[in-house]
Structures are given as C-alpha cells and as structure tokens.
Design a protein around this motif. Sequence first.
Motif, PDB file in Angstrom:
ATOM      1  N   THR A 191       0.663  -1.187   0.077  1.00 51.68           N
ATOM      2  CA  THR A 191       0.038   0.070   0.068  1.00 51.68           C
ATOM      3  C   THR A 191       0.961   1.151  -0.029  1.00 51.68           C
ATOM      4  O   THR A 191       0.332   2.329   0.000  1.00 51.68           O
ATOM      5  CB  THR A 191      -0.937  -0.041   1.335  1.00 51.68           C
TER       6      THR A 191
ATOM      7  N   HIS B 151       0.560  -2.029   6.738  1.00 50.88           N
ATOM      8  CA  HIS B 151       0.585  -1.690   8.309  1.00 50.88           C
ATOM      9  C   HIS B 151      -1.083  -1.653   8.584  1.00 50.88           C
ATOM     10  O   HIS B 151      -1.377  -2.455   9.448  1.00 50.88           O
ATOM     11  CB  HIS B 151       1.292  -0.654   8.576  1.00 50.88           C
ATOM     12  N   SER B 152      -1.796  -0.777   8.024  1.00 52.25           N
ATOM     13  CA  SER B 152      -3.140  -0.455   8.577  1.00 52.25           C
ATOM     14  C   SER B 152      -4.099  -0.007   7.466  1.00 52.25           C
ATOM     15  O   SER B 152      -5.380  -0.046   7.629  1.00 52.25           O
ATOM     16  CB  SER B 152      -3.154   0.058   9.694  1.00 52.25           C
ATOM     17  N   ASN B 153      -3.695   0.331   6.265  1.00 53.98           N
ATOM     18  CA  ASN B 153      -4.297   0.919   5.291  1.00 53.98           C
ATOM     19  C   ASN B 153      -5.054  -0.244   4.639  1.00 53.98           C
ATOM     20  O   ASN B 153      -4.953  -0.720   3.308  1.00 53.98           O
ATOM     21  CB  ASN B 153      -3.478   1.366   4.313  1.00 53.98           C
TER      22      ASN B 153
ATOM     23  N   GLU C  77      16.545   0.295   5.111  1.00 57.10           N
ATOM     24  CA  GLU C  77      16.934   0.482   6.556  1.00 57.10           C
ATOM     25  C   GLU C  77      17.320  -0.951   7.309  1.00 57.10           C
ATOM     26  O   GLU C  77      18.302  -0.951   7.932  1.00 57.10           O
ATOM     27  CB  GLU C  77      15.567   0.675   7.647  1.00 57.10           C
TER      28      GLU C  77
HETATM   29  P1  NDP Z   1       5.794   4.104   2.329  1.00 52.42           P
HETATM   30  O1  NDP Z   1       5.399   4.772   3.718  1.00 52.42           O
HETATM   31  O2  NDP Z   1       5.028   4.905   1.318  1.00 52.42           O
HETATM   32  O3  NDP Z   1       5.058   2.940   2.572  1.00 52.42           O
HETATM   33  C1  NDP Z   1       5.529   1.819   3.630  1.00 52.42           C
HETATM   34  C2  NDP Z   1       4.631   0.506   3.442  1.00 52.42           C
HETATM   35  O4  NDP Z   1       5.154  -0.586   4.540  1.00 52.42           O
HETATM   36  C3  NDP Z   1       3.149   0.536   3.385  1.00 52.42           C
HETATM   37  O5  NDP Z   1       2.441  -0.509   2.849  1.00 52.42           O
HETATM   38  C4  NDP Z   1       2.999   0.485   4.929  1.00 52.42           C
HETATM   39  O6  NDP Z   1       1.572   0.046   5.252  1.00 52.42           O
HETATM   40  C5  NDP Z   1       3.917  -0.486   5.462  1.00 52.42           C
HETATM   41  N1  NDP Z   1       4.306  -0.424   6.684  1.00 52.42           N
HETATM   42  C6  NDP Z   1       4.699   0.873   7.430  1.00 52.42           C
HETATM   43  N2  NDP Z   1       4.947   0.481   8.733  1.00 52.42           N
HETATM   44  C7  NDP Z   1       4.846  -0.689   8.763  1.00 52.42           C
HETATM   45  C8  NDP Z   1       5.085  -1.780   9.832  1.00 52.42           C
HETATM   46  N3  NDP Z   1       5.372  -1.320  11.079  1.00 52.42           N
HETATM   47  N4  NDP Z   1       4.812  -3.135   9.653  1.00 52.42           N
HETATM   48  C9  NDP Z   1       4.571  -3.690   8.322  1.00 52.42           C
HETATM   49  N5  NDP Z   1       4.339  -2.880   7.387  1.00 52.42           N
HETATM   50  C10 NDP Z   1       4.587  -1.371   7.513  1.00 52.42           C
HETATM   51  O7  NDP Z   1       7.153   3.996   2.096  1.00 52.42           O
HETATM   52  P2  NDP Z   1       7.832   3.968   0.643  1.00 52.42           P
HETATM   53  O8  NDP Z   1       7.206   3.262  -0.062  1.00 52.42           O
HETATM   54  O9  NDP Z   1       8.027   5.298   0.404  1.00 52.42           O
HETATM   55  O10 NDP Z   1       9.296   3.168   0.976  1.00 52.42           O
HETATM   56  C11 NDP Z   1       9.574   1.911   1.130  1.00 52.42           C
HETATM   57  C12 NDP Z   1      10.919   1.586   1.120  1.00 52.42           C
HETATM   58  O11 NDP Z   1      11.539   1.549   0.127  1.00 52.42           O
HETATM   59  C13 NDP Z   1      11.540   2.279   2.454  1.00 52.42           C
HETATM   60  O12 NDP Z   1      12.623   1.642   3.139  1.00 52.42           O
HETATM   61  C14 NDP Z   1      12.245   3.442   1.469  1.00 52.42           C
HETATM   62  O13 NDP Z   1      13.347   4.031   1.935  1.00 52.42           O
HETATM   63  C15 NDP Z   1      12.620   2.868   0.216  1.00 52.42           C
HETATM   64  N6  NDP Z   1      12.485   3.536  -0.949  1.00 52.42           N
HETATM   65  C16 NDP Z   1      11.439   4.283  -1.444  1.00 52.42           C
HETATM   66  C17 NDP Z   1      11.520   5.058  -2.382  1.00 52.42           C
HETATM   67  C18 NDP Z   1      10.143   5.745  -2.850  1.00 52.42           C
HETATM   68  O14 NDP Z   1      10.334   6.200  -4.039  1.00 52.42           O
HETATM   69  N7  NDP Z   1       9.397   5.724  -2.260  1.00 52.42           N
HETATM   70  C19 NDP Z   1      12.811   5.048  -3.158  1.00 52.42           C
HETATM   71  C20 NDP Z   1      13.736   4.307  -2.812  1.00 52.42           C
HETATM   72  C21 NDP Z   1      13.811   3.489  -1.535  1.00 52.42           C
HETATM   73  P3  NDP Z   1       0.311   1.240   5.228  1.00 52.42           P
HETATM   74  O15 NDP Z   1       0.137   1.802   4.106  1.00 52.42           O
HETATM   75  O16 NDP Z   1      -0.531   0.432   6.050  1.00 52.42           O
HETATM   76  O17 NDP Z   1       0.643   2.288   6.478  1.00 52.42           O
END
Ligand code: NDP
Length: 382
Positions: A11, A35-37, A123
């Motif tokens: 999500t 996570h929760s969406n 991370e």
């Molecule tokens: P987002 O915040 O947009 O999405 C994170 C995703 O992980 C969502 O599906 C979220 O669910 C889920 N999530 C968040 N917290 C938890 C948790 N505690 N347990 C389980 N699931 C969790 O992040 P990004 O997509 O931007 O980034 C994801 C990774 O990719 C990061 O490590 C980032 O550094 C890396 N990255 C991102 C880029 C980008 O363009 N976005 C570019 C390069 C690297 P929910 O929606 O329900 O909260």
Amino acid sequence: MVNKLSVLGSTGSIGTQTLDVARKHNMKISALTAHSNIELLEEQIREFKPAVAVVYDENRAQELKLKIKDLDTKVYCGMYGLLHAATLDDCDLVVNAVVGMVGLKPTLASIEAKKNIAFANKETLVAGGALVMDAAKKNGVTLFPVDSEHSAIFQCLQACPPEKSLKKIILTASGGPFFGKTYDELKDVTVAQALNHPNWSMGAKITIDSATMMNKGLEIIEAAWLFDMSPDDIEVVVHRESIIHSMIEFVDNSVLAQLGLPDMRIPIQYAITYPHRYESPVQSLDFSKISSMTFYHPDYDTFKCLDACKKAFKRGGVIPAVANGANEVANKLFRDGKISFLEIGELVCSAVDNFEYKESKTLSDVLEADKAAREYVYNCIK
Ligand code: NDP
Ligand code: MG
C-alpha cells in the motif's frame, strides 16, 4: 520473467508502483501486505486475488477479514503474517517495500527460504548489513536493488569486466527541498516544507530523510554492502535534476551512468525482470526538454547526517543500526511536531558518537542496538 510476486508493503509508494508494473505485465501476486491501510489493501486484493493478505495491525486485520469474507484470500496479522508472506512456497520473488527496521526479520526469512528479493527496504540493510549479506551468500539468494541509485549502479555494473576494474561509485543526490540553505536557515523549517520534495513522490519517512540527506547517508551504507565497496570509494554528488541516477568509474577513469526520468517504476521493473528488459509504464527521456544538468559538492556542514552515516559504517558493528534506529525515531518525532528539523541530525550524530562499539553477529545484537538507540533519542528529548 518471474511468475508470482509477494509484495511486502503493497500500500506504500514503492508497493503501489510495483503493482503498476505487475498490472502492465500480467504478473500474478501471491501475497500483499500493509500496516493498517485496509481500504487500499482491499482494493488491491479484489484486483490481484492473492492467496495471502497481511495487515500488521491486529485490529485492522480483523476488520479486513470481515470486509473480504466473500473472497478466498486468507488474512494474517503481525510479524507472524509478514514472515508467512515473505516465505510462501507459491512465490518466485519477494518485493520488500516496507519502511523501516520492521523489514529485517522478513528479509532474513525470505533469504532462508531461498527467495530472491527485489529490495527497497534500505533500513534493514543499513542496520543488519552483515547478517543479511552473509545469509544471502550462504543461501545463494540475490538482492536486486530497487533504490534508484543502486539500480543505476547495478545496471552500469552489467558492463563491468570480470577482473577488478571498478574504481569508485558516484551516488547522485537531488539535494532535496533545502539545497543551498545554510544551517541557520533550517532552524524553523516546517514539516510541510520538508515534505515538499522537488523531484520524487515518495513515502513520508524517506521524503524527510531526503530533506536531511540522511537518505543519502543510508544509501552510502546500502551501496557499501550491496557492492562490497569502502565508503571512501563512494562519492556523493548533488545533481538537482535527478536524471542521472548514479554512476560508476573504472580504473581507466571511464565513467558509466544510467539515466531516465525520476520514476521508480523503471528500477522496480528491472529488479523484478532482471536480466531482461521490457516496455515500462514510464515515458522516455526527451533530451531536448532537459535544458541543463548541474552538479555540486554536498554541504556536509549543513547536512550532518551524511558524515554521521559514513562514520557509523566505519565504526562498524552495531553502530549503523544505532544510526538508523536513532533516525527512525527522530524522523517520526519531527513529523509529529515534537522536535525541530535540525534536531534530527543532531540526535543521529550524538547517537553515532556516544554509543559503544559492539559486534553485530546475531539478529539479537542488531535488535538490541536498535532498541537502545530509540530509547536514547527519547531520553535526549525528555
Ligand atoms: P511508504 O510509507 O509509502 O509505504 C510503506 C509500506 O510499508 C506501506 O505499505 C505501509 O503500510 C507498510 N508499513 C509501514 N510500517 C509498517 C510496519 N510497522 N509493519 C508492516 N508494514 C508497515 O514507504 P515507501 O514506499 O516510500 O518506502 C518503502 C521503502 O522503500 C523504504 O525503506 C524506503 O526507504 C525505500 N525507498 C523508497 C523510495 C520511494 O520512491 N518511495 C525510493 C527508494 C527507496 P500502510 O500503508 O498500511 O501504512
Ligand atoms: Mg534512492
């Protein structure tokens, strides 16, 4: 081409763009996680019909179960659910696009289950690099980089001869929304200003990391692990237009670069389809529209996280996990209006300087350091 994907973090920004790629190429999806969406997750489940869906938050998982009781998708929750989605038999490739250290256990589980990973969750590699890379080597698993810079380097490396000929990696950085500002000018910047990234549309945590340049610090460590390089051979150059996604320089001083529009769907797709290339949903680059490309040295005095990450990697052991844990908390505290923008860098530097070196041999070494770093930040701001 891979047949079935498990998408952890479906999500999010990377997750939804992964599903764009999957949609374009009719890929099957084994698992989707959030996570929760659950609103967006339900839409995704109805479209892709995965066998497994995971909602980390237990209450939200119960709500989703009721919403999709007409479907065959099984709903799980918590870390148990993430580990299940990360290790499904009926899956060729795991896309790890969760944000933060919560991705470490699922990454290790996917590797133990001998699943290749399209890897966005930086991370995890920063905190547990030695563990993850050792496990990947032992299990013959490949981490295909999704991060645009690391994908660029990986793409350039396809032209690398077998003998050791790589001299350095040149990581490009957009410089974020505060490029050119002095330290003092950043005292009162707001969350909205920090979230206003000039080139990339991303999740909130990484967007703030880009504003502090912690993101580039994390990426130095990510590159060091993925490409087995010393941070001294990884140069950062600010390139405001984000057209060159990174470069490699060979011993003969020839430089290769990878270019494209700033759209994550190219690196995501290459990580999934490697070594093959297919049409992508991204527009082609129109050079006549790029009037110029600019390059600058990063401002290490203002953006203190860059050197803090280099230092953390050089100190070794659990110190990168400390830097990452401190940043995860400080980044969130800033977004919640509890600390100022500059305090993020100060807290990360302070954690890197003050923690004692400890070896990082086991998962519990990493998790304990992460926990201690988080507590350290909370105590500092009390
Ligand atoms: P987002 O915040 O947009 O999405 C994170 C995703 O992980 C969502 O599906 C979220 O669910 C889920 N999530 C968040 N917290 C938890 C948790 N505690 N347990 C389980 N699931 C969790 O992040 P990004 O997509 O931007 O980034 C994801 C990774 O990719 C990061 O490590 C980032 O550094 C890396 N990255 C991102 C880029 C980008 O363009 N976005 C570019 C390069 C690297 P929910 O929606 O329900 O909260
Ligand atoms: Mg990046």
